[in-house]
Motif scaffolding. Structure first.
Motif, mmCIF file in Angstrom:
data_model
loop_
_atom_site.group_PDB
_atom_site.id
_atom_site.type_symbol
_atom_site.label_atom_id
_atom_site.label_comp_id
_atom_site.label_asym_id
_atom_site.label_seq_id
_atom_site.Cartn_x
_atom_site.Cartn_y
_atom_site.Cartn_z
ATOM 1 N N ALA A 22 -39.466 21.033 51.049
ATOM 2 C CA ALA A 22 -38.401 20.057 51.507
ATOM 3 C C ALA A 22 -37.487 19.225 50.744
ATOM 4 N N ARG A 60 -33.341 13.961 51.831
ATOM 5 C CA ARG A 60 -33.888 12.955 52.887
ATOM 6 C C ARG A 60 -33.825 13.491 54.401
ATOM 7 N N VAL A 103 -36.423 16.390 54.887
ATOM 8 C CA VAL A 103 -37.805 15.584 55.254
ATOM 9 C C VAL A 103 -37.767 14.961 56.567
ATOM 10 N N GLN A 104 -36.772 14.382 57.060
ATOM 11 C CA GLN A 104 -36.978 13.738 57.963
ATOM 12 C C GLN A 104 -36.928 14.761 59.413
ATOM 13 N N LEU A 128 -40.879 16.295 58.741
ATOM 14 C CA LEU A 128 -41.879 15.468 58.904
ATOM 15 C C LEU A 128 -41.988 14.411 59.884
ATOM 16 N N ILE A 174 -38.304 9.180 50.124
ATOM 17 C CA ILE A 174 -38.751 10.202 49.337
ATOM 18 C C ILE A 174 -39.745 10.083 48.408
ATOM 19 N N ARG A 202 -43.435 11.734 47.983
ATOM 20 C CA ARG A 202 -43.805 12.606 46.671
ATOM 21 C C ARG A 202 -45.206 12.591 46.353
ATOM 22 N N HIS A 234 -48.200 17.481 52.399
ATOM 23 C CA HIS A 234 -47.839 17.462 53.667
ATOM 24 C C HIS A 234 -48.021 18.894 54.353
ATOM 25 N N VAL A 267 -42.545 17.417 49.346
ATOM 26 C CA VAL A 267 -41.195 16.781 49.267
ATOM 27 C C VAL A 267 -40.661 16.688 47.889
#
Length: 280
Positions: free
Chosen positions: A207, A210, A213-214, A217, A223, A227, A231, A240
């Motif tokens: 991913a 930002r 990732v949002q 997850l 981030i 990291r 996940h 990430v």
């Protein structure tokens, strides 16, 4: 541009509103989060170093990742059953938000359809909008060098899925002026991304950025805090890292991004090593 009855039916079955300039305005979405300052760099290594240095492999604990702020909506039946050609057609026909008014074309995805690696980015930029392919500008060139350093390629014609990557974005249309994606726009595109992941069945997800990732997850954590951990997204290991566009303006974090790629490679190698043991 007119739309066929089949396209309208498909979008309605996916619970997507067909965009109309005269439609009554919806409730104002929350203010978009501000992007991290984004990063002029030299190139990534053209070949892997003799010895990779990556963070110790460890699973993310519940405390490390805040609980999701929202649960992904189940895929509408119309999307769940789509194969690759039908999914591509549905994305190209989508008028679910105002981005259809300003895009040149949709940006579906690229790479091997059963690659072991899947990279998820944020939103298309101007060059992606012109070519209809994700990560084709300077950020895409940097990404290709990063992947090549691990022996990976977005080329769909390769024979080894372990060396292939499928690349997709959370958003399939370019926001005007490369602005941040709006929450409603991300929500409208999410079923498409979920179906792409389901079709690829990747063994590792990277991913990048930002908003990716949002979306995957369901967390607003920065981030930097996410990291170095492994996940999961629907049972698939997920790592990430920073978006290449950020790295282009923030040279020191290139080393961190390289460590993230090495971590993802180690996770995948570990999974491959465990498979024969489980089979035995």
């Amino acid at each position: 541009m007119g739309w066929t009855e089949r396209q309208h039916a498909m979008l309605q079955a996916m619970s997507l509103r067909v965009w109309s300039p005269v439609a009554a305005p919806e409730a104002t979405a929350p203010a978009d989060p501000v992007r991290l300052p984004e990063p002029d760099v030299d190139t990534m290594p053209s070949a892997p170093p003799a010895r990779r240095h990556s963070p110790p492999l460890r699973a993310a604990s519940d405390a490390a990742v805040p609980p999701p702020s929202a649960t992904p909506a189940p895929l509408p039946d119309a999307v769940t059953d789509l194969d690759w050609p039908a999914l591509r057609e549905a994305v190209a026909a989508c008028q679910a938000c105002s981005l259809c008014e300003t895009r040149r074309q949709t940006v579906f995805g690229v790479g091997a359809e059963r690659a072991h690696w899947m990279v998820v980015g944020e939103a298309p930029g101007e060059q992606e909008d012109r070519r209809g392919e994700p990560f084709v500008g300077p950020a895409g060139q940097l990404l290709d060098r990063m992947l090549a350093a691990l022996g990976l390629s977005r080329d769909a014609d390769g024979t080894d899925p372990a060396q292939q990557v499928y690349i997709a974005n959370t958003l399939k249309c370019r926001p005007p002026g490369n602005r941040n994606p709006a929450p409603e726009e991300l929500a409208r595109c999410e079923p498409f991304l979920m179906r792409q992941i389901a079709l690829v069945q990747p063994r590792i997800i990277l991913a990048m950025g930002r908003f990716a990732v949002q979306a995957l997850l369901r967390t607003d954590a920065p981030i930097g805090r996410l990291r170095g951990q492994v996940h999961t997204y629907q049972g698939v290991p997920l790592v990430v890292t920073y978006h290449p566009a950020y790295l282009l303006r923030n040279l020191p974090d290139k080393a961190k991004a390289w460590a993230d790629l090495c971590l993802a490679a180690d996770v995948l190698a570990g999974s491959a090593a465990e498979a024969p043991a489980r089979a035995g």
